[in-house]
Design a protein around this motif. Structure first.
Motif, PDB file in Angstrom:
ATOM      1  N   GLN A  45      35.422  45.006 -42.196  1.00 58.24           N
ATOM      2  CA  GLN A  45      36.241  44.246 -41.260  1.00 58.24           C
ATOM      3  C   GLN A  45      35.805  44.574 -39.836  1.00 58.24           C
ATOM      4  OE1 GLN A  45      40.400  44.945 -42.099  1.00 58.24           O
ATOM      5  NE2 GLN A  45      40.210  44.288 -44.231  1.00 58.24           N
ATOM      6  N   THR A  46      35.705  43.532 -39.014  1.00 54.85           N
ATOM      7  CA  THR A  46      35.232  43.685 -37.648  1.00 54.85           C
ATOM      8  C   THR A  46      36.348  43.315 -36.680  1.00 54.85           C
ATOM      9  OG1 THR A  46      32.977  43.122 -38.342  1.00 54.85           O
ATOM     10  CG2 THR A  46      33.475  42.985 -35.982  1.00 54.85           C
ATOM     11  N   PHE A  47      36.802  44.292 -35.914  1.00 55.68           N
ATOM     12  CA  PHE A  47      37.890  44.044 -34.966  1.00 55.68           C
ATOM     13  C   PHE A  47      37.935  45.166 -33.937  1.00 55.68           C
ATOM     14  CE2 PHE A  47      39.585  46.580 -38.459  1.00 55.68           C
ATOM     15  CZ  PHE A  47      40.232  47.621 -37.795  1.00 55.68           C
ATOM     16  N   GLN A  48      38.610  44.890 -32.862  1.00 54.45           N
ATOM     17  CA  GLN A  48      39.016  45.904 -31.908  1.00 54.45           C
ATOM     18  C   GLN A  48      40.531  45.833 -31.831  1.00 54.45           C
ATOM     19  OE1 GLN A  48      36.271  44.592 -28.599  1.00 54.45           O
ATOM     20  NE2 GLN A  48      35.992  46.810 -28.426  1.00 54.45           N
ATOM     21  N   ALA A  49      41.171  46.954 -31.998  1.00 47.46           N
ATOM     22  CA  ALA A  49      42.630  46.969 -32.056  1.00 47.46           C
ATOM     23  C   ALA A  49      43.248  46.317 -30.829  1.00 47.46           C
ATOM     24  CB  ALA A  49      43.127  48.409 -32.201  1.00 47.46           C
ATOM     25  N   LYS A  50      42.624  46.492 -29.678  1.00 43.65           N
ATOM     26  CA  LYS A  50      43.205  45.940 -28.442  1.00 43.65           C
ATOM     27  C   LYS A  50      43.193  44.414 -28.431  1.00 43.65           C
ATOM     28  CE  LYS A  50      38.893  46.250 -25.766  1.00 43.65           C
ATOM     29  NZ  LYS A  50      38.258  46.839 -24.559  1.00 43.65           N
ATOM     30  N   GLU A  75      47.760  52.101 -33.187  1.00 45.37           N
ATOM     31  CA  GLU A  75      47.112  53.408 -33.373  1.00 45.37           C
ATOM     32  C   GLU A  75      46.428  53.503 -34.735  1.00 45.37           C
ATOM     33  OE1 GLU A  75      50.153  53.146 -31.970  1.00 45.37           O
ATOM     34  OE2 GLU A  75      49.525  53.761 -29.950  1.00 45.37           O
ATOM     35  N   MET A  76      47.076  52.952 -35.753  1.00 46.90           N
ATOM     36  CA  MET A  76      46.481  52.987 -37.085  1.00 46.90           C
ATOM     37  C   MET A  76      45.148  52.231 -37.105  1.00 46.90           C
ATOM     38  SD  MET A  76      47.936  51.292 -40.629  1.00 46.90           S
ATOM     39  CE  MET A  76      47.554  49.627 -40.034  1.00 46.90           C
ATOM     40  N   LEU A  77      45.140  51.017 -36.530  1.00 44.42           N
ATOM     41  CA  LEU A  77      43.928  50.197 -36.541  1.00 44.42           C
ATOM     42  C   LEU A  77      42.840  50.779 -35.641  1.00 44.42           C
ATOM     43  CD1 LEU A  77      45.569  46.663 -36.491  1.00 44.42           C
ATOM     44  CD2 LEU A  77      44.377  47.748 -38.399  1.00 44.42           C
ATOM     45  N   LYS A  78      43.246  51.390 -34.547  1.00 44.75           N
ATOM     46  CA  LYS A  78      42.262  51.986 -33.629  1.00 44.75           C
ATOM     47  C   LYS A  78      41.402  53.010 -34.353  1.00 44.75           C
ATOM     48  CE  LYS A  78      40.473  52.534 -29.532  1.00 44.75           C
ATOM     49  NZ  LYS A  78      39.673  51.438 -28.924  1.00 44.75           N
ATOM     50  N   GLU A  79      42.006  53.748 -35.262  1.00 51.94           N
ATOM     51  CA  GLU A  79      41.265  54.773 -36.009  1.00 51.94           C
ATOM     52  C   GLU A  79      40.351  54.171 -37.074  1.00 51.94           C
ATOM     53  OE1 GLU A  79      44.176  57.376 -37.590  1.00 51.94           O
ATOM     54  OE2 GLU A  79      44.749  58.222 -35.641  1.00 51.94           O
ATOM     55  N   LEU A  80      40.534  52.882 -37.358  1.00 52.16           N
ATOM     56  CA  LEU A  80      39.772  52.243 -38.435  1.00 52.16           C
ATOM     57  C   LEU A  80      38.692  51.304 -37.916  1.00 52.16           C
ATOM     58  CD1 LEU A  80      42.804  51.415 -40.782  1.00 52.16           C
ATOM     59  CD2 LEU A  80      41.198  53.340 -40.958  1.00 52.16           C
ATOM     60  N   GLU A  81      38.472  51.276 -36.605  1.00 53.91           N
ATOM     61  CA  GLU A  81      37.447  50.410 -36.033  1.00 53.91           C
ATOM     62  C   GLU A  81      36.044  50.897 -36.409  1.00 53.91           C
ATOM     63  OE1 GLU A  81      37.886  50.330 -31.834  1.00 53.91           O
ATOM     64  OE2 GLU A  81      39.818  49.296 -31.850  1.00 53.91           O
ATOM     65  N   LEU A  82      35.133  49.938 -36.561  1.00 56.33           N
ATOM     66  CA  LEU A  82      33.705  50.234 -36.650  1.00 56.33           C
ATOM     67  C   LEU A  82      33.056  49.782 -35.355  1.00 56.33           C
ATOM     68  CD1 LEU A  82      32.873  48.980 -40.265  1.00 56.33           C
ATOM     69  CD2 LEU A  82      32.958  51.369 -39.505  1.00 56.33           C
ATOM     70  N   THR A  83      32.198  50.595 -34.776  1.00 59.07           N
ATOM     71  CA  THR A  83      31.501  50.206 -33.554  1.00 59.07           C
ATOM     72  C   THR A  83      30.397  49.197 -33.873  1.00 59.07           C
ATOM     73  OG1 THR A  83      29.823  51.933 -33.729  1.00 59.07           O
ATOM     74  CG2 THR A  83      31.903  52.517 -32.620  1.00 59.07           C
ATOM     75  N   LYS A  84      29.879  48.566 -32.829  1.00 51.67           N
ATOM     76  CA  LYS A  84      28.753  47.654 -33.040  1.00 51.67           C
ATOM     77  C   LYS A  84      27.579  48.395 -33.658  1.00 51.67           C
ATOM     78  CE  LYS A  84      29.564  44.024 -29.605  1.00 51.67           C
ATOM     79  NZ  LYS A  84      28.973  43.268 -28.462  1.00 51.67           N
ATOM     80  N   GLU A  85      27.335  49.612 -33.176  1.00 49.47           N
ATOM     81  CA  GLU A  85      26.234  50.399 -33.713  1.00 49.47           C
ATOM     82  C   GLU A  85      26.448  50.687 -35.199  1.00 49.47           C
ATOM     83  OE1 GLU A  85      27.901  51.017 -30.910  1.00 49.47           O
ATOM     84  OE2 GLU A  85      26.313  50.486 -29.486  1.00 49.47           O
ATOM     85  N   ASN A  86      27.697  50.970 -35.572  1.00 46.68           N
ATOM     86  CA  ASN A  86      28.014  51.184 -36.988  1.00 46.68           C
ATOM     87  C   ASN A  86      27.629  49.968 -37.821  1.00 46.68           C
ATOM     88  OD1 ASN A  86      31.176  52.908 -36.323  1.00 46.68           O
ATOM     89  ND2 ASN A  86      29.105  53.730 -36.504  1.00 46.68           N
ATOM     90  N   HIS A  87      27.920  48.779 -37.316  1.00 48.74           N
ATOM     91  CA  HIS A  87      27.609  47.554 -38.046  1.00 48.74           C
ATOM     92  C   HIS A  87      26.110  47.425 -38.320  1.00 48.74           C
ATOM     93  CE1 HIS A  87      31.701  46.362 -36.923  1.00 48.74           C
ATOM     94  NE2 HIS A  87      31.592  45.360 -37.781  1.00 48.74           N
ATOM     95  N   PHE A  88      25.299  47.693 -37.311  1.00 49.62           N
ATOM     96  CA  PHE A  88      23.850  47.592 -37.502  1.00 49.62           C
ATOM     97  C   PHE A  88      23.362  48.614 -38.529  1.00 49.62           C
ATOM     98  CE2 PHE A  88      24.047  45.437 -33.345  1.00 49.62           C
ATOM     99  CZ  PHE A  88      23.230  44.352 -33.603  1.00 49.62           C
ATOM    100  N   VAL A  89      23.908  49.814 -38.447  1.00 48.45           N
ATOM    101  CA  VAL A  89      23.513  50.861 -39.398  1.00 48.45           C
ATOM    102  C   VAL A  89      23.893  50.457 -40.820  1.00 48.45           C
ATOM    103  CG1 VAL A  89      23.963  53.232 -40.141  1.00 48.45           C
ATOM    104  CG2 VAL A  89      23.597  52.733 -37.706  1.00 48.45           C
ATOM    105  N   LEU A  90      25.114  49.951 -40.998  1.00 48.20           N
ATOM    106  CA  LEU A  90      25.585  49.600 -42.341  1.00 48.20           C
ATOM    107  C   LEU A  90      24.857  48.389 -42.905  1.00 48.20           C
ATOM    108  CD1 LEU A  90      29.422  50.189 -41.884  1.00 48.20           C
ATOM    109  CD2 LEU A  90      27.751  51.684 -43.009  1.00 48.20           C
TER     110      LEU A  90
END
Length: 362
Positions: A45-50, A75-90
């Motif tokens: 899932q790709t999102f930013q909590a804000k 706060e719950m979702l903020k801890e579950l974010e993947l960064t853009k860099e994470n996406h490329f790695v995955l």
């Protein structure tokens, strides 16, 4: 359906979702698990909590049950974010493993990132975004195939969402006012535009979904109503609902999975563990081949058994030439190599043209 597996093969999406708990290492382990289970695609899932929730937004009841009341949804979702860099790695890790990578965007910028920067060829729109008119139009303007989940919605809402998608595919520049869209497209036109672009997923948005709330008969009903490909996003416990969905014609199955249901987080408890995910994939493949062509006829494996299992007309007692066949001297027995037992009533009252001993085929 450009993103699908070969014809008559269900696309199996292993939904990692946020079960990585914000850990890149755990996300890679989830990819390994999906690959080992022979799923077609692993989805995040790709999102930013804000951009997804207000700071005052409350958790869903199942989220409170699974994560407690100590933090808000933000706060719950903020801890579950993947960064853009994470996406490329995955994504690169998936490519090396040989499994498809997919993610669900929850806002327009996330969708554009997944398509324009990460290079995905299709997207999954979650049930909660079915009424997000801005997202629907802007994602369709990216001109890629979409999977649209339909949890919490009725037929009219689905038509309205499809209306926005069709408008986006059709027109990349005109301002998308509700009035303009509703006047431009009717149901037939929508179906024509979206036929090979959109797959609907039947879904019940509850984690877990009680089996009596799964309503799997909606799958063939939706296919008839919308004339689009239909799949199933399964939130029930176990795998039986997914297997039944495939038997009912689901062309895509999406199912949450985790490494361990006891891990902290909102979705782990309603997810499959690795051995269950493997059983799901194997079960779906078995159901697929079991469905066959739909034509009722003897299969090749049955033909050798036909003369053994069926019956022929047989003398129930000695019969002399010229004697009349009656229910006392005529019966049916195996093997089925003689006159078919279908003909029993036609032979009663006829005269025998031969002599027969008991058990002789007529």
């Amino acid at each position: 359906m450009h993103f699908s597996s070969p014809k008559n093969r269900t696309l199996i999406i292993a939904e990692a979702g946020v079960n990585h708990n914000g850990s890149l290492a755990l996300a890679k382990e989830l990819i390994d698990c999906a690959y080992d289970a022979k799923a077609d695609v692993v989805k995040f899932q790709t999102f930013q909590a804000k951009h997804l929730v207000t700071r005052a937004a409350q958790k869903a009841p199942y989220q409170i049950e699974n994560t407690g009341k100590n933090s808000a949804q933000f706060e719950m979702l903020k801890e579950l974010e993947l960064t853009k860099e994470n996406h490329f790695v995955l994504k690169e890790y998936c490519e090396k493993k040989g499994i498809g990578f997919l993610s669900t965007p929850f806002d327009v910028n996330s969708a554009k990132f997944l398509i324009q920067e990460l290079g995905l060829s299709f997207l999954k729109i979650p049930s909660g975004e079915l009424t997000n008119a801005e997202l629907l139009v802007e994602v369709a303007r990216l001109k890629i195939p979409l999977i649209l989940s339909t949890g919490m919605s009725d037929v009219d809402e689905i038509w309205r969402a499809l209306n926005f998608l069709a408008f986006g595919y059709l027109d990349a520049n005109t301002p998308a006012t509700n009035e303009h869209i509703s006047q431009t497209l009717n149901h037939e036109r929508i179906t024509s535009l979206l036929k090979n672009l959109v797959t609907l997923l039947h879904c019940t948005t509850q984690y877990p979904t009680p089996h009596e709330q799964a309503n799997l008969k909606a799958i063939p009903s939706m296919r008839l109503t919308f004339d689009l490909n239909v799949g199933y996003s399964d939130h029930t416990l176990g795998i039986s609902a997914s297997l039944a969905a495939v038997a009912l014609g689901a062309q895509v199955i999406e199912k949450h999975f985790t490494l361990n249901r006891n891990l902290p987080g909102p979705d782990h408890r309603a997810s499959l563990e690795p051995i269950e995910l493997q059983a799901l994939v194997q079960g779906i493949r078995e159901v697929e081949v079991s469905l066959g062509s739909g034509e009722k006829r003897p299969n090749s494996v049955e033909l050798p058994n036909l003369p053994i299992a069926r019956k022929s007309l047989v003398a129930a007692a000695p019969i002399q030439k010229g004697e009349v066949f009656t229910r006392k001297n005529l019966t049916t027995k195996r093997p089925g190599t003689g006159i078919s037992a279908f003909e029993y009533w036609n032979w009663l009252g006829k005269k025998s043209t031969n002599d027969y001993e008991e058990d002789d085929l007529i």
